[in-house]
Motif scaffolding. Structure first.
Motif, PDB file in Angstrom:
ATOM      1  N   MET A 392       0.833  -1.211   0.000  1.00 18.23           N
ATOM      2  CA  MET A 392       0.000   0.000   0.000  1.00 18.23           C
ATOM      3  C   MET A 392       0.865   1.258   0.000  1.00 18.23           C
ATOM      4  O   MET A 392       0.621   2.200  -0.753  1.00 18.23           O
ATOM      5  CB  MET A 392      -0.902   0.015   1.237  1.00 18.23           C
ATOM      6  N   TRP A 393       1.883   1.246   0.884  1.00 21.04           N
ATOM      7  CA  TRP A 393       2.769   2.414   0.954  1.00 21.04           C
ATOM      8  C   TRP A 393       3.496   2.624  -0.376  1.00 21.04           C
ATOM      9  O   TRP A 393       3.590   3.736  -0.881  1.00 21.04           O
ATOM     10  CB  TRP A 393       3.782   2.215   2.081  1.00 21.04           C
ATOM     11  N   TRP A 394       4.000   1.533  -0.961  1.00 15.80           N
ATOM     12  CA  TRP A 394       4.760   1.634  -2.212  1.00 15.80           C
ATOM     13  C   TRP A 394       3.892   2.178  -3.348  1.00 15.80           C
ATOM     14  O   TRP A 394       4.344   2.977  -4.162  1.00 15.80           O
ATOM     15  CB  TRP A 394       5.330   0.273  -2.576  1.00 15.80           C
ATOM     16  N   LYS A 395       2.628   1.776  -3.359  1.00 14.86           N
ATOM     17  CA  LYS A 395       1.741   2.205  -4.440  1.00 14.86           C
ATOM     18  C   LYS A 395       1.318   3.670  -4.306  1.00 14.86           C
ATOM     19  O   LYS A 395       1.056   4.336  -5.313  1.00 14.86           O
ATOM     20  CB  LYS A 395       0.483   1.308  -4.490  1.00 14.86           C
ATOM     21  N   ARG A 396       1.240   4.193  -3.079  1.00 15.20           N
ATOM     22  CA  ARG A 396       0.730   5.549  -2.884  1.00 15.20           C
ATOM     23  C   ARG A 396       1.827   6.589  -2.685  1.00 15.20           C
ATOM     24  O   ARG A 396       1.569   7.789  -2.706  1.00 15.20           O
ATOM     25  CB  ARG A 396      -0.219   5.612  -1.683  1.00 15.20           C
ATOM     26  N   ARG A 397       3.078   6.147  -2.464  1.00 14.43           N
ATOM     27  CA  ARG A 397       4.121   7.117  -2.143  1.00 14.43           C
ATOM     28  C   ARG A 397       4.432   7.994  -3.357  1.00 14.43           C
ATOM     29  O   ARG A 397       4.430   7.517  -4.496  1.00 14.43           O
ATOM     30  CB  ARG A 397       5.384   6.396  -1.661  1.00 14.43           C
ATOM     31  N   PRO A 398       4.685   9.281  -3.141  1.00  9.47           N
ATOM     32  CA  PRO A 398       5.111  10.151  -4.237  1.00  9.47           C
ATOM     33  C   PRO A 398       6.483   9.719  -4.744  1.00  9.47           C
ATOM     34  O   PRO A 398       7.303   9.204  -3.967  1.00  9.47           O
ATOM     35  CB  PRO A 398       5.178  11.543  -3.578  1.00  9.47           C
ATOM     36  N   GLN A 399       6.743   9.908  -6.016  1.00  8.02           N
ATOM     37  CA  GLN A 399       8.012   9.499  -6.603  1.00  8.02           C
ATOM     38  C   GLN A 399       9.192  10.170  -5.898  1.00  8.02           C
ATOM     39  O   GLN A 399       9.248  11.390  -5.778  1.00  8.02           O
ATOM     40  CB  GLN A 399       8.038   9.873  -8.101  1.00  8.02           C
ATOM     41  N   GLY A 400      10.098   9.338  -5.418  1.00  7.79           N
ATOM     42  CA  GLY A 400      11.306   9.864  -4.804  1.00  7.79           C
ATOM     43  C   GLY A 400      11.127  10.415  -3.411  1.00  7.79           C
ATOM     44  O   GLY A 400      12.045  11.038  -2.874  1.00  7.79           O
ATOM     45  N   ARG A 401       9.958  10.206  -2.791  1.00  6.67           N
ATOM     46  CA  ARG A 401       9.710  10.710  -1.451  1.00  6.67           C
ATOM     47  C   ARG A 401       9.160   9.616  -0.550  1.00  6.67           C
ATOM     48  O   ARG A 401       8.677   8.596  -1.021  1.00  6.67           O
ATOM     49  CB  ARG A 401       8.735  11.893  -1.488  1.00  6.67           C
ATOM     50  N   LEU A 402       9.266   9.867   0.784  1.00  5.84           N
ATOM     51  CA  LEU A 402       8.822   8.868   1.750  1.00  5.84           C
ATOM     52  C   LEU A 402       7.306   8.728   1.762  1.00  5.84           C
ATOM     53  O   LEU A 402       6.775   7.639   1.979  1.00  5.84           O
ATOM     54  CB  LEU A 402       9.337   9.253   3.147  1.00  5.84           C
ATOM     55  N   GLY A 403       6.610   9.822   1.533  1.00  2.00           N
ATOM     56  CA  GLY A 403       5.150   9.751   1.509  1.00  2.00           C
ATOM     57  C   GLY A 403       4.509   9.765   2.869  1.00  2.00           C
ATOM     58  O   GLY A 403       3.525   9.064   3.121  1.00  2.00           O
ATOM     59  N   VAL A 404       5.052  10.572   3.813  1.00  2.00           N
ATOM     60  CA  VAL A 404       4.466  10.676   5.146  1.00  2.00           C
ATOM     61  C   VAL A 404       3.090  11.331   5.040  1.00  2.00           C
ATOM     62  O   VAL A 404       2.943  12.345   4.360  1.00  2.00           O
ATOM     63  CB  VAL A 404       5.361  11.528   6.069  1.00  2.00           C
TER      64      VAL A 404
END
Length: 458
Positions: A392-404
């Motif tokens: 889920m995290w991998w699919k929603r994270r912004p490119q090149g960012r952690l996606g907090v």
């Protein structure tokens, strides 16, 4: 129940995100190594049939005859432990230190044939156990496992808040929507396994933490007390019985770990309290006599006999039984054969009994196969929940960012959440220290993002 404000929800989501990103790799490792160790009773006979299974005969060699045969093949080795056969169809086993290696050596107790050896620290079960307990890197690994388990509790608490049904459809919470695809399906798998498995995961985390070197030791010191009178007439050292346990091998039970090791009485008056002589052990009783003591005292098969290493050391008979009610730990004077202490289930306090039961449930041993397969199911749920969370995290994270997950500036105080976090910080000090560190890091990230409005807006 009223619909929570978005900012309240975001706070729980943010903490869940941090906890999950840190904990997931540990949970995957713990689940896989746990499954391997869980099926040790089935895997060992399958993998090491030539080492552990023998043809019964009418006459068995004495423990000392077996020891002498092993010593003749490994003349430079120091034998530290003897494990008698658990039944007539099994071999005997010696643990010895030879040329810097620790070996398990198997011997046919009838013919005296040495069947072979395995590295005591590098066989499948020993590696799985060492990874499970301390990542095979000692104290640092133990602390990391303890930290991951404590954060696992944070993960469960925040996860239950995030996905607790609040009047909406139960689909995706109580059961997955297999008709959906992509991230939605992964989200459902994560939420459903987490929802149904939360209590089981909490049990696994808390029962496992009783073995940790920091929190587990404090827990044992607080709750695991024996009557002082048990040790009144026993010359004792400052060495604790936990010294007999290693990452790869369990010798004494959890309840016995913080009890003092006695000293052999013939030398007790010549030693300072807690000091061990540098002299080697010179037992006046034979290994066979110790074996016969275990038989006479009806110690359950599956026990080990640990040999003394110093002039003040003792023989220790110990069985860490599948049913803790059969636990036994006996310390025997190496010169006289006197039983200095004989500790059984009836001597355990109520907390120690509950802990021992929970540990055996954790290891899938208490109720045989049903317990084993129930823990297998829990491990598979942990794997599915961890992997789905990472996907889920991998699919929603912004490119090149952690996606907090973003944090609203108008965030109200979550009073219940603050109380829970403070309680966790007090009960689990390593979690408390790391919570402060993560909070500071979170503040820093928000400051950085505030200075880069374009990136924060995107």
């Amino acid at each position: 129940m009223s619909q929570p404000t978005p900012s309240f929800y975001n706070l729980a989501w943010r903490w869940h995100f941090y906890a999950g990103l840190f904990v997931a790799p540990f949970m995957i490792l713990l689940a896989i190594t746990g499954i391997i160790y869980l099926f040790k009773p089935q895997l060992d006979p399958l993998m090491y049939d030539h080492l552990i299974n023998v043809q019964p005969a009418h006459h068995a060699l004495s423990a000392d005859e077996q020891r002498n045969l092993v010593q003749a093949i490994y003349p430079q080795a120091h034998i530290s432990q003897y494990l008698p056969p658990i039944n007539p169809e099994r071999s005997a086993q010696f643990v010895l230190h030879n040329g810097g290696r620790e070996l398990n050596v198997f011997i046919n107790p009838y013919s005296g044939t040495v069947l072979g050896q395995q590295d005591a620290k590098l066989n499948l079960q020993a590696v799985a156990r060492a990874l499970h307990g301390e990542l095979m890197i000692g104290t640092l690994g133990d602390r990391l496992i303890e930290l991951a388990a404590g954060w696992g509790v944070v993960l469960v608490v925040s996860g239950m808040y995030l996905w607790w049904p609040r009047g909406q459809t139960a689909a995706g919470i109580l059961w997955p929507r297999f008709s959906r695809r992509g991230r939605i399906l992964w989200r459902d798998l994560h939420a459903v396994t987490g929802f149904w498995g939360a209590a089981l995961l909490l049990f696994m985390l808390l029962s496992g933490m009783t073995w940790t070197g920091f929190w587990g030791k404090q827990y044992a010191n607080l709750w695991n007390q024996f009557p002082a009178a048990m040790w009144n007439n026993v010359p004792a050292s400052d060495v604790e019985a936990r010294s007999l346990n290693t990452a790869a091998r369990q010798t004494v039970s959890w309840a016995m770990e913080n009890t003092p090791m006695p000293v052999s009485g013939a030398h007790a008056e010549h030693m300072n309290h807690g000091a061990h002589s540098s002299g080697p052990a010179a037992p006046g009783v034979s290994l066979q006599q110790v074996y016969e003591t275990a038989t006479a005292r009806k110690v359950e098969p599956g026990y080990s006999i640990t040999l003394p290493t110093t002039a003040e050391g003792v023989f220790t008979i110990a069985v860490f039984a599948d049913d803790p009610r059969n636990d036994a730990t006996l310390h025997i004077d190496q010169y006289t054969g006197e039983v200095l202490t004989d500790v059984r289930w009836q001597h355990y306090g109520n907390v120690a009994r509950a802990t021992e039961m929970s540990v055996m449930l954790h290891e899938g041993k208490l109720f045989g196969s049903p317990n084993q397969f129930a823990i297998l199911l829990v491990c598979l749920m942990i794997l599915l929940s961890s992997v789905s969370g990472l996907v889920m995290w991998w699919k929603r994270r912004p490119q090149g960012r952690l996606g907090v997950p973003p944090l609203r500036h108008d965030l109200p105080t979550w009073k219940t959440g603050v109380v829970i976090m403070l309680a966790l910080a007090i009960v689990f000090p390593l979690v408390g220290a790391s919570l402060i560190a993560v909070w500071l890091l979170d503040r820093l990230l928000l400051l950085v993002r505030a200075k880069r409005p374009d990136e924060a807006h995107s």
